[in-house]
Every structure is written in structure tokens, then in C-alpha cells.
Scaffold this motif. Structure first.
Motif, PDB file in Angstrom:
ATOM      1  N   MET A 192       0.813  -1.202   0.000  1.00 51.62           N
ATOM      2  CA  MET A 192       0.000   0.000   0.000  1.00 51.62           C
ATOM      3  C   MET A 192       0.853   1.261   0.000  1.00 51.62           C
ATOM      4  N   LEU A 193       0.207   2.346  -0.401  1.00 49.31           N
ATOM      5  CA  LEU A 193       0.763   3.685  -0.272  1.00 49.31           C
ATOM      6  C   LEU A 193       0.086   4.326   0.939  1.00 49.31           C
ATOM      7  N   LYS A 194       0.890   4.836   1.870  1.00 54.57           N
ATOM      8  CA  LYS A 194       0.359   5.452   3.073  1.00 54.57           C
ATOM      9  C   LYS A 194       0.716   6.937   3.092  1.00 54.57           C
ATOM     10  N   ILE A 195      -0.300   7.775   3.211  1.00 57.01           N
ATOM     11  CA  ILE A 195      -0.099   9.221   3.302  1.00 57.01           C
ATOM     12  C   ILE A 195      -0.660   9.679   4.640  1.00 57.01           C
ATOM     13  N   THR A 196       0.212  10.244   5.459  1.00 61.88           N
ATOM     14  CA  THR A 196      -0.166  10.706   6.790  1.00 61.88           C
ATOM     15  C   THR A 196      -0.059  12.221   6.850  1.00 61.88           C
ATOM     16  N   ILE A 197      -1.092  12.868   7.358  1.00 61.70           N
ATOM     17  CA  ILE A 197      -1.129  14.332   7.454  1.00 61.70           C
ATOM     18  C   ILE A 197      -1.409  14.697   8.910  1.00 61.70           C
ATOM     19  N   GLU A 198      -0.459  15.409   9.530  1.00 62.73           N
ATOM     20  CA  GLU A 198      -0.540  15.746  10.948  1.00 62.73           C
ATOM     21  C   GLU A 198      -0.462  17.249  11.146  1.00 62.73           C
ATOM     22  N   ASP A 199      -1.038  17.709  12.265  1.00 63.38           N
ATOM     23  CA  ASP A 199      -0.939  19.128  12.601  1.00 63.38           C
ATOM     24  C   ASP A 199      -0.670  19.289  14.098  1.00 63.38           C
TER      25      ASP A 199
END
Length: 265
Positions: A192-199
């Protein structure tokens, strides 16, 4: 076959046959009701566009006199813009629900970097305009099958939410994973391709995180996702269109962490 078994159950005259028929009828009515709701939302959203356009034109022709009238005009313009965004998102969500099969006909195998780099450049520009630092890791490029518009929409919706509610920093991490052993929530997706977006914003409680992908949900007390309440719903629909998954968790940065996974096959 499954079709033959279903037909045999349907033809039975005993309790099992009646139960099968009741479940089948209930499922059919539920599907019909959902289709009607999607069509209603799309039609209403479409019809709202005409009076909204007239409001925009009328506002542009006004010549406010004095500071009070100017402030009222700016207030009206702001609310019109909010309505415009909401209507656009409602139409997009209805389209995703009604045309998922048609959209799959548009799947193409494309380079991740060719698609995502221009999007990230635009998002970095938007973040900088709000004095937010958006960091992206160096990632390995890969070719993957996807619907470009839906893939981009998911990235944009999640990242813009992170920018809006962060204090100073947003981090985007893109990685390829050959195994999901360390990620039990995604145990059925491999590779899989994993894209994580955090703030680094205020984050959400566990109760709020359980609802943020629902349409029109807004967390209380001035926390995340006070906008139209459709951005993350659209992101989830776009990701599910790719047979992927999305989850919300706490970020070590202090705010929210949204993880999106897309199959590579």
C-alpha cells in the motif's frame, strides 16, 4: 452459485424462505432510499447555485456608503462564499455516491510524483500565506492505479483542514509499505501507499474522532472541523473509491493525525 442459492431460498415456502425475502426486500428499500437521498441532495445543491449567483452579481453592483454599509457588504460576501463552498462540496459528494462505477472506468496507472507534487506545491503556498509551515518528506516514487481527480481531492481536503486548524506546523509523510503487520487497522491492504497528514492544533477527543468523517459533523468548543462539515466526508468517499481506508488518530505534534492508505495493485 450464489445466484442459484439465492433463487432457491426465494422460492422456499417455509420460515427460512420468508426470512430471506424479508431481508432482500428491506435491503432493496434501503438502497432505494439512499439513492433518493443522494439525488435529492444533488438536485437541491444544483438549484441553489442559481440564486447564489444572482446574489453574487447583486452584491458586486452595490456601492456601499459609509463604514457600516461596507462592513455589512463584506459580511454578506463572506457568507456567500461559504455557501458556494458548501454547495460545491455537496455536489461533489453526491457525484461520488452516484457515479462510483463510472469513475472506476477512468482509473489510470500514473506516477505518484507527477500527480502529487503540483498539489503539494499549491498547498505549501496556501500554508505559507497563513504563516503555517508545511513539511513534506522525501518519498519513493511509484506508479499506481487511481482516479486522479478523486485522489487529489482527498489529499487537498485533509491537508487544508490540517492547515486551517494548526498553530504553526503541518507535516505530510508519504511512504510505501509492503506489510501491514504494524498497522492492524489496515490489515486487509497489502502492499500500500500510506499518506499521513498531521498538525499541531488542539486535536480532538476520542468521541469526536469517531464522528469526523460523517457528513456535516462539526466538533464543538472551537476545535477541529468547524467549516462545512463535508471535507473529510468527501475525502473518505474518494479513498473508498480506491478500495482504501482512512482513520483519525492523535498526532505526536499535539493535534490530529489523518492516515490514508491506497492499494498499489
Amino acid at each position: 452459485s450464489d445466484g442459484e442459492s439465492s433463487q432457491l431460498l426465494m422460492n422456499r415456502k417455509d420460515e427460512l424462505g420468508q426470512l430471506h425475502n424479508d431481508i432482500y426486500n428491506m435491503a432493496s428499500k434501503l438502497a432505494e432510499s439512499l439513492d433518493q437521498q443522494k439525488a435529492l441532495m444533488a438536485n437541491i445543491s444544483h438549484e441553489l447555485r442559481t440564486p447564489l449567483t444572482r446574489l453574487q452579481l447583486a452584491l458586486a453592483m452595490l456601492n456601499p456608503i459609509g463604514e457600516d454599509q461596507l462592513n455589512y457588504a463584506k459580511r454578506i460576501e463572506k457568507d456567500i462564499n461559504v455557501m458556494d463552498v458548501l454547495i460545491g462540496q455537496a455536489l461533489q459528494l453526491a457525484k461520488l455516491g452516484d457515479e462510483s462505477q463510472a469513475q472506476w472506468m477512468q482509473v489510470k496507472t500514473e506516477s505518484l510524483s507527477d500527480i502529487i507534487n503540483p498539489v503539494l506545491e499549491d498547498l505549501i503556498f496556501e500554508a505559507n500565506a497563513s504563516d503555517i509551515a508545511l513539511q513534506v518528506n522525501n518519498y519513493q516514487d511509484v506508479n499506481l492505479p487511481l482516479v486522479r481527480t478523486s485522489f487529489v481531492s482527498a489529499i487537498e481536503n485533509v491537508t487544508r483542514n490540517a492547515i486551517k486548524y494548526s498553530q504553526q506546523n503541518v507535516k505530510v509523510t508519504i511512504e510505501l509499505q509492503a506489510s501491514t503487520n504494524t498497522t492492524p487497522q489496515f490489515e486487509h491492504i497489502e502492499p500500500m501507499l500510506k499518506i499521513t497528514i498531521e498538525d499541531d492544533g488542539k486535536g480532538l477527543t476520542d468521541e469526536q474522532k469517531a464522528h469526523i468523517f460523517e457528513p456535516f459533523y462539526r466538533a464543538p468548543s472551537g476545535m477541529h472541523y468547524q467549516g462545512t462539515g463535508l471535507g473529510l466526508t468527501i475525502a473518505r468517499a474518494c479513498i473508498e473509491l480506491h478500495n482504501g481506508k482512512i482513520i483519525a488518530d492523535n498526532s505526536p505534534m499535539g493535534g490530529l493525525c489523518i492516515s490514508m492508505l491506497f492499494p498499489l495493485k
